[in-house]
Design an enzyme around this catalytic site. Structure first.
Site, mmCIF file in Angstrom:
data_model
loop_
_atom_site.group_PDB
_atom_site.id
_atom_site.type_symbol
_atom_site.label_atom_id
_atom_site.label_comp_id
_atom_site.label_asym_id
_atom_site.label_seq_id
_atom_site.Cartn_x
_atom_site.Cartn_y
_atom_site.Cartn_z
ATOM 1 N N ASP A 44 0.859 -1.194 0.000
ATOM 2 C CA ASP A 44 0.000 0.000 0.000
ATOM 3 C C ASP A 44 0.889 1.236 0.000
ATOM 4 O OD1 ASP A 44 -2.341 -1.485 0.190
ATOM 5 O OD2 ASP A 44 -2.594 -1.179 2.345
ATOM 6 N N ARG A 60 -1.350 -0.877 -8.512
ATOM 7 C CA ARG A 60 -2.710 -0.463 -8.146
ATOM 8 C C ARG A 60 -2.709 1.069 -8.225
ATOM 9 N NH1 ARG A 60 -3.788 -1.072 -2.170
ATOM 10 N NH2 ARG A 60 -4.253 -3.270 -2.559
HETATM 11 P P1 FDA Z 1 -14.098 9.575 -4.851
HETATM 12 O O1 FDA Z 1 -13.568 9.973 -3.525
HETATM 13 O O2 FDA Z 1 -14.228 10.613 -5.901
HETATM 14 O O3 FDA Z 1 -15.476 8.867 -4.626
HETATM 15 C C1 FDA Z 1 -16.294 8.415 -5.694
HETATM 16 C C2 FDA Z 1 -17.577 7.842 -5.096
HETATM 17 O O4 FDA Z 1 -17.255 6.648 -4.366
HETATM 18 C C3 FDA Z 1 -18.256 8.730 -4.061
HETATM 19 O O5 FDA Z 1 -19.107 9.636 -4.675
HETATM 20 C C4 FDA Z 1 -18.984 7.708 -3.216
HETATM 21 O O6 FDA Z 1 -20.166 7.293 -3.850
HETATM 22 C C5 FDA Z 1 -18.038 6.550 -3.187
HETATM 23 N N1 FDA Z 1 -17.121 6.606 -2.024
HETATM 24 C C6 FDA Z 1 -15.815 6.969 -2.025
HETATM 25 N N2 FDA Z 1 -15.296 6.881 -0.781
HETATM 26 C C7 FDA Z 1 -16.293 6.481 0.023
HETATM 27 C C8 FDA Z 1 -16.384 6.211 1.409
HETATM 28 N N3 FDA Z 1 -15.341 6.322 2.228
HETATM 29 N N4 FDA Z 1 -17.582 5.801 1.907
HETATM 30 C C9 FDA Z 1 -18.659 5.653 1.104
HETATM 31 N N5 FDA Z 1 -18.624 5.885 -0.246
HETATM 32 C C10 FDA Z 1 -17.470 6.291 -0.766
HETATM 33 N N6 FDA Z 1 -5.223 5.259 -0.863
HETATM 34 C C11 FDA Z 1 -3.915 5.458 -0.595
HETATM 35 O O7 FDA Z 1 -3.505 6.607 -0.384
HETATM 36 N N7 FDA Z 1 -3.052 4.384 -0.546
HETATM 37 C C12 FDA Z 1 -3.451 3.118 -0.809
HETATM 38 O O8 FDA Z 1 -2.637 2.197 -0.773
HETATM 39 C C13 FDA Z 1 -4.830 2.899 -1.107
HETATM 40 N N8 FDA Z 1 -5.316 1.645 -1.350
HETATM 41 C C14 FDA Z 1 -6.614 1.492 -1.794
HETATM 42 C C15 FDA Z 1 -7.081 0.247 -2.192
HETATM 43 C C16 FDA Z 1 -8.350 0.120 -2.739
HETATM 44 C C17 FDA Z 1 -8.821 -1.227 -3.199
HETATM 45 C C18 FDA Z 1 -9.180 1.261 -2.882
HETATM 46 C C19 FDA Z 1 -10.539 1.184 -3.505
HETATM 47 C C20 FDA Z 1 -8.742 2.490 -2.431
HETATM 48 C C21 FDA Z 1 -7.479 2.613 -1.871
HETATM 49 N N9 FDA Z 1 -7.031 3.847 -1.412
HETATM 50 C C22 FDA Z 1 -5.698 4.003 -1.123
HETATM 51 C C23 FDA Z 1 -8.005 4.948 -1.152
HETATM 52 C C24 FDA Z 1 -8.097 5.912 -2.318
HETATM 53 O O9 FDA Z 1 -6.926 6.678 -2.413
HETATM 54 C C25 FDA Z 1 -9.300 6.862 -2.154
HETATM 55 O O10 FDA Z 1 -9.121 7.621 -0.995
HETATM 56 C C26 FDA Z 1 -10.649 6.156 -2.060
HETATM 57 O O11 FDA Z 1 -10.707 5.082 -2.970
HETATM 58 C C27 FDA Z 1 -11.817 7.134 -2.370
HETATM 59 O O12 FDA Z 1 -11.689 7.641 -3.643
HETATM 60 P P2 FDA Z 1 -12.505 7.136 -4.928
HETATM 61 O O13 FDA Z 1 -11.504 6.773 -5.978
HETATM 62 O O14 FDA Z 1 -13.434 6.070 -4.584
HETATM 63 O O15 FDA Z 1 -13.199 8.424 -5.511
#
Ligand code: FDA
Length: 299
Positions: free
Chosen positions: A128, A178
């Site tokens: 990560d 990732r």
């Molecule tokens: P965005 O924040 O724009 O959200 C898009 C939509 O997703 C929202 O409108 C909502 O519907 C839904 N959503 C997002 N977050 C939500 C929440 N907490 N609760 C409910 N709904 C939510 N980061 C990092 O810095 N280091 C890492 O190693 C990882 N590893 C990792 C693994 C995996 C499998 C995932 C999915 C994510 C990570 N992350 C991470 C976290 C990543 O950086 C990011 O903070 C989150 O995925 C939220 O961003 P989105 O891409 O979902 O988009």
């Protein structure tokens, strides 16, 4: 609000209390349990729904040699438990939990043990990405490990200004990446402050890396998922060259749709006593989750 959650997640007293009292405040929505057996049960359910998984024993910033040693032992136990259960699941871990700050040499030694064990069991380990201060040390260690172990991958954060360069270099070396937006609070000098820039950077990284190496697109952003599907199909990139990844308990409808369309979907399943920092990052991402916590408190 975001800063408050992120600093609470790092507050030693609060984290210590959370550790003592177990999963509270509705954290079970995002964390699969405290014990490994609970996490394996959750993964078996996910596998039954056609989803792959990656298991993360929660913990970061090991403060002592003993803590780092325990975290490494837990990674080995987790790999064994996955193998014993026959689950379709790999391992995700944080280098600071293995003492990256306090003793980088010991951290490398632990990583080599973990990767050797994973290799023996036919499994894969993903590093990560944590806050910006750990980005370069994590990439340096990843490169050393990759020279000896094909079964290691790392994470790149789209919000960092440096990521286009990192992805180009890692892609040339055939890295399994990732790609995520990024979950920590970083200064404007190193990270894009505007969501629109982060989203644009994310799509650029997906386009760039999918031409070179295996790409895990980790997001719940439906727009990015749809754009990715269109891009992969236009470029003729086979479905076994990429996968979608989402967090346990988030956007389950989108997960289901992608599985039904035949895409590989991997769920990041966290478990363990140190759930609080992870839980605070999930609240920081989406203040609407706070209502969910308040509801639990009143219940
Ligand atoms: P965005 O924040 O724009 O959200 C898009 C939509 O997703 C929202 O409108 C909502 O519907 C839904 N959503 C997002 N977050 C939500 C929440 N907490 N609760 C409910 N709904 C939510 N980061 C990092 O810095 N280091 C890492 O190693 C990882 N590893 C990792 C693994 C995996 C499998 C995932 C999915 C994510 C990570 N992350 C991470 C976290 C990543 O950086 C990011 O903070 C989150 O995925 C939220 O961003 P989105 O891409 O979902 O988009």
């Amino acid at each position: 609000m975001r800063s408050v959650f992120l600093s609470l997640g790092k507050n030693k007293t609060v984290v210590g209390l959370a550790r003592k009292y177990g999963l509270k405040l509705g954290a079970t929505k995002f964390v699969a349990g405290v014990e490994i057996e609970e996490a394996i049960k959750a993964i078996e359910l996910l596998n039954g729904q056609g989803k792959l998984a990656t298991l993360d024993h929660l913990g970061e910033y090991a403060g002592s040699k003993k803590e780092a040693e325990e975290a490494a032992a837990m990674c080995l136990r987790t790999l064994e438990a996955i193998a014993a259960s026959g689950a379709s699941c790999n391992l995700s871990l944080k280098l600071t939990s293995l003492g990256l700050d306090a003793d980088p040499e010991a951290c490398e030694r632990y990583m080599r043990q973990i990767l050797r064990k994973a290799g023996d069991l036919g499994n894969f380990v993903r590093i990560d990405m944590e806050d910006y201060g750990h980005c370069q040390p994590a990439l340096d260690l990843y490169r050393k490990l990759k020279a000896d172990f094909p079964n290691v991958g790392i994470v790149i954060q789209a919000y960092l200004r440096r990521s286009a360069r990192d992805v180009a270099e890692l892609g040339a070396a055939g890295a399994n990446l990732r790609l995520v937006k990024g979950a920590y609070k970083e200064p404007e000098s190193v990270a894009y402050p505007d969501k629109s820039d982060v989203d644009r950077s994310f799509m650029e990284l997906i386009r760039k890396h999918s031409a070179n190496g295996y790409t895990a697109i980790a997001t719940h952003d439906r727009g990015i998922v749809e754009e990715t599907i269109a891009w992969m199909s236009e470029q003729g990139i086979a479905r076994d060259r990429f996968e979608f990844q989402m967090l346990y308990g988030i956007s389950e409808e989108l997960q289901k749709e992608l599985v039904a369309e035949g895409y590989a979907v991997r769920i990041y399943v966290p478990f363990g006593k140190d759930w609080f920092g992870y839980f605070m990052r999930r609240l920081a991402e989406r203040p609407a989750n706070v209502w969910f916590v308040l509801k639990h408190m009143f219940n």
